[in-house]
Write an enzyme that holds these catalytic residues in place. Structure first.
Site, PDB file in Angstrom:
ATOM      1  N   CYS A 264       0.820  -1.222   0.000  1.00  0.00           N
ATOM      2  CA  CYS A 264       0.000   0.000   0.000  1.00  0.00           C
ATOM      3  C   CYS A 264       0.852   1.269   0.000  1.00  0.00           C
ATOM      4  O   CYS A 264       0.336   2.356  -0.258  1.00  0.00           O
ATOM      5  CB  CYS A 264      -0.936   0.003   1.201  1.00  0.00           C
ATOM      6  SG  CYS A 264      -0.113   0.203   2.792  1.00  0.00           S
ATOM      7  N   HIS A 301      -3.316  11.164  15.593  1.00  0.00           N
ATOM      8  CA  HIS A 301      -3.791  10.340  14.483  1.00  0.00           C
ATOM      9  C   HIS A 301      -2.612   9.516  13.958  1.00  0.00           C
ATOM     10  O   HIS A 301      -1.541  10.046  13.667  1.00  0.00           O
ATOM     11  CB  HIS A 301      -4.344  11.221  13.368  1.00  0.00           C
ATOM     12  CG  HIS A 301      -4.675  10.468  12.113  1.00  0.00           C
ATOM     13  ND1 HIS A 301      -5.737   9.596  12.026  1.00  0.00           N
ATOM     14  CD2 HIS A 301      -4.060  10.449  10.901  1.00  0.00           C
ATOM     15  CE1 HIS A 301      -5.769   9.079  10.799  1.00  0.00           C
ATOM     16  NE2 HIS A 301      -4.770   9.586  10.101  1.00  0.00           N
ATOM     17  N   HIS A 304      -5.072   3.875   9.928  1.00  0.00           N
ATOM     18  CA  HIS A 304      -6.305   3.095   9.965  1.00  0.00           C
ATOM     19  C   HIS A 304      -5.967   1.611  10.096  1.00  0.00           C
ATOM     20  O   HIS A 304      -4.857   1.184   9.780  1.00  0.00           O
ATOM     21  CB  HIS A 304      -7.132   3.323   8.699  1.00  0.00           C
ATOM     22  CG  HIS A 304      -7.683   4.702   8.581  1.00  0.00           C
ATOM     23  ND1 HIS A 304      -6.932   5.755   8.065  1.00  0.00           N
ATOM     24  CD2 HIS A 304      -8.895   5.233   8.938  1.00  0.00           C
ATOM     25  CE1 HIS A 304      -7.670   6.854   8.093  1.00  0.00           C
ATOM     26  NE2 HIS A 304      -8.856   6.571   8.605  1.00  0.00           N
ATOM     27  N   ASP A 308      -7.875  -7.048   6.371  1.00  0.00           N
ATOM     28  CA  ASP A 308      -7.351  -7.831   5.250  1.00  0.00           C
ATOM     29  C   ASP A 308      -5.871  -8.172   5.455  1.00  0.00           C
ATOM     30  O   ASP A 308      -5.128  -8.337   4.499  1.00  0.00           O
ATOM     31  CB  ASP A 308      -7.538  -7.078   3.927  1.00  0.00           C
ATOM     32  CG  ASP A 308      -6.865  -5.692   3.935  1.00  0.00           C
ATOM     33  OD1 ASP A 308      -6.235  -5.333   4.961  1.00  0.00           O
ATOM     34  OD2 ASP A 308      -6.958  -4.978   2.929  1.00  0.00           O
ATOM     35  N   ARG A 316      -4.654  -5.436   9.449  1.00  0.00           N
ATOM     36  CA  ARG A 316      -3.561  -4.671   8.832  1.00  0.00           C
ATOM     37  C   ARG A 316      -3.627  -3.246   9.369  1.00  0.00           C
ATOM     38  O   ARG A 316      -4.542  -2.493   9.063  1.00  0.00           O
ATOM     39  CB  ARG A 316      -3.711  -4.657   7.303  1.00  0.00           C
ATOM     40  CG  ARG A 316      -2.753  -3.681   6.608  1.00  0.00           C
ATOM     41  CD  ARG A 316      -2.800  -3.825   5.097  1.00  0.00           C
ATOM     42  NE  ARG A 316      -4.095  -3.537   4.517  1.00  0.00           N
ATOM     43  CZ  ARG A 316      -4.482  -2.341   4.037  1.00  0.00           C
ATOM     44  NH1 ARG A 316      -3.648  -1.314   4.097  1.00  0.00           N
ATOM     45  NH2 ARG A 316      -5.686  -2.184   3.513  1.00  0.00           N
ATOM     46  N   CYS A 318      -2.387   0.152   8.998  1.00  0.00           N
ATOM     47  CA  CYS A 318      -1.756   0.980   7.970  1.00  0.00           C
ATOM     48  C   CYS A 318      -1.464   2.339   8.607  1.00  0.00           C
ATOM     49  O   CYS A 318      -2.377   3.122   8.879  1.00  0.00           O
ATOM     50  CB  CYS A 318      -2.708   1.110   6.781  1.00  0.00           C
ATOM     51  SG  CYS A 318      -2.013   2.008   5.388  1.00  0.00           S
TER      52      CYS A 318
END
Length: 351
Positions: A264, A301, A304, A308, A316, A318
């Site tokens: 990603c 922050h 996310h 998957d 996961r 990310c």
């Protein structure tokens, strides 16, 4: 030496339960055996008659500073049908019942809490029937049953498929149900210090101070919920051993042992070092339901979490590089994280 704790679980054939706990960080030993019956030193043949009262169980020795009992409960429940009263899949009879054999009051209460949460979540049409019983004498099974999934990999594969367990796990414990299950929140164990709880020596600075301390992209990500560009950020392809900490507080968040290449363009992890340092919130900003990940100590922050991932929890994480600071393994002691060296003593969960 680290103090190890013991956990005992029954969920049908012990070959399948033993394999679920294989190669998990913090688990030092998994032994198949028998518990809960009325006969001393029972044999496999005798237990299989269902007349001794024993259940096929696995006994797990684990380091609670690396993996919690709550984590073990999640691994266990996601490999069984907790609503099956007659046994487990094609294995029928009381010897194949599902049960948590608790070794102290805390384990009992945590097991009951998980069952209550599963029932409350409505993941199943029927109520959970998994028993919660006090652990009694454990009898190790015959040697040929130990690590059966490794010694007889082909036979085990066909057994697991033929029993219906694997298809059930794929159908029921993946996707939405697994996501719900992994959101179950339980009070963490009070039995001693948790791994990597770095003491904060100063309060978190206000936003004006942070603007001066952080780079523009670090501030935008952590305080304005921005997302940095993929493939050009600092840690997306970092393959060094070490830990990733909150860029503001220094709290340990992720380890290289759980990092993987998701394709990603951002750093991806199968799990945090400790779940209690992560806050998850529903995010519909882009009109798509997502789960945001924030740091508990600073409300920064981070990124996310998606369902998957390749690990046993199917997650996961990310994460934006700008929200993280990397501490190489060889510098852990220098920066006060020497207690996390144990993360690298055993391999990561196989991907």
């Amino acid at each position: 030496m680290n103090q190890l704790n013991t956990a005992t679980f029954a969920g049908g054939c012990f070959w399948c339960i033993a394999s679920a706990f294989d190669n998990i960080k913090g688990i030092e030993q998994v032994v198949s055996g028998y518990m809960g019956g009325d006969v001393d030193n029972p044999s496999y043949e005798l237990v299989c008659t269902g007349q001794t009262g024993h259940a096929e169980v696995v006994q797990v020795r684990f380091d609670p500073k690396i993996i919690t009992y709550q984590d073990l409960l999640k691994i266990f429940f996601s490999r069984i049908d907790p609503t099956d009263e007659g046994g487990s899949f094609l294995d029928r009879g009381s010897q194949y019942r599902s049960a948590v054999f608790y070794h102290n009051e805390e384990q009992k209460q945590l097991a009951l809490a998980v069952i209550q949460q599963i029932d409350k979540s409505k993941m199943f049409d029927k109520a959970v029937v998994t028993q919660v019983q006090e652990a009694v004498e454990f009898f190790p099974a015959e040697e040929y049953h130990q690590d059966y999934h490794k010694k007889n990999a082909i036979q085990y594969k066909y057994y697991s498929l033929g029993s219906g367990r694997q298809s059930f796990v794929n159908r029921v414990w993946n996707g939405k149900n697994l996501k719900v299950f992994n959101r179950i929140s339980l009070e963490k164990s009070p039995t001693g210090p948790q791994t990597g709880q770095k003491k904060l020596t100063a309060p978190i600075p206000d936003n004006e101070t942070l603007k001066k301390q952080l780079s523009p992209i670090q501030y935008k990500v952590t305080r304005e919920n921005a997302t940095e560009p993929p493939f050009t950020n600092e840690f997306w392809d970092n393959d060094q051993e070490g830990i990733y900490v909150d860029v503001i507080s220094g709290t340990p968040l992720f380890s290289s042992t759980d990092k993987f290449d998701s394709g990603c363009g951002w750093p991806s992890f199968t799990q945090p070092i400790q779940e209690e340092q992560i806050i998850e919130k529903e995010d519909t900003l882009l009109f798509v339901e997502r789960t945001e990940v924030r740091s508990k100590t600073t409300d920064a922050h981070l990124g996310h979490v998606f369902d998957d991932g390749p690990g046993p929890n199917g997650l996961r994480y990310c994460i934006n590089s700008a929200a993280l600071k990397f501490i190489p393994r060889q510098e852990l002691k220098q920066h006060g994280y020497e207690d996390l060296e144990k993360l690298f003593l055993k391999g990561a969960i196989p991907q």
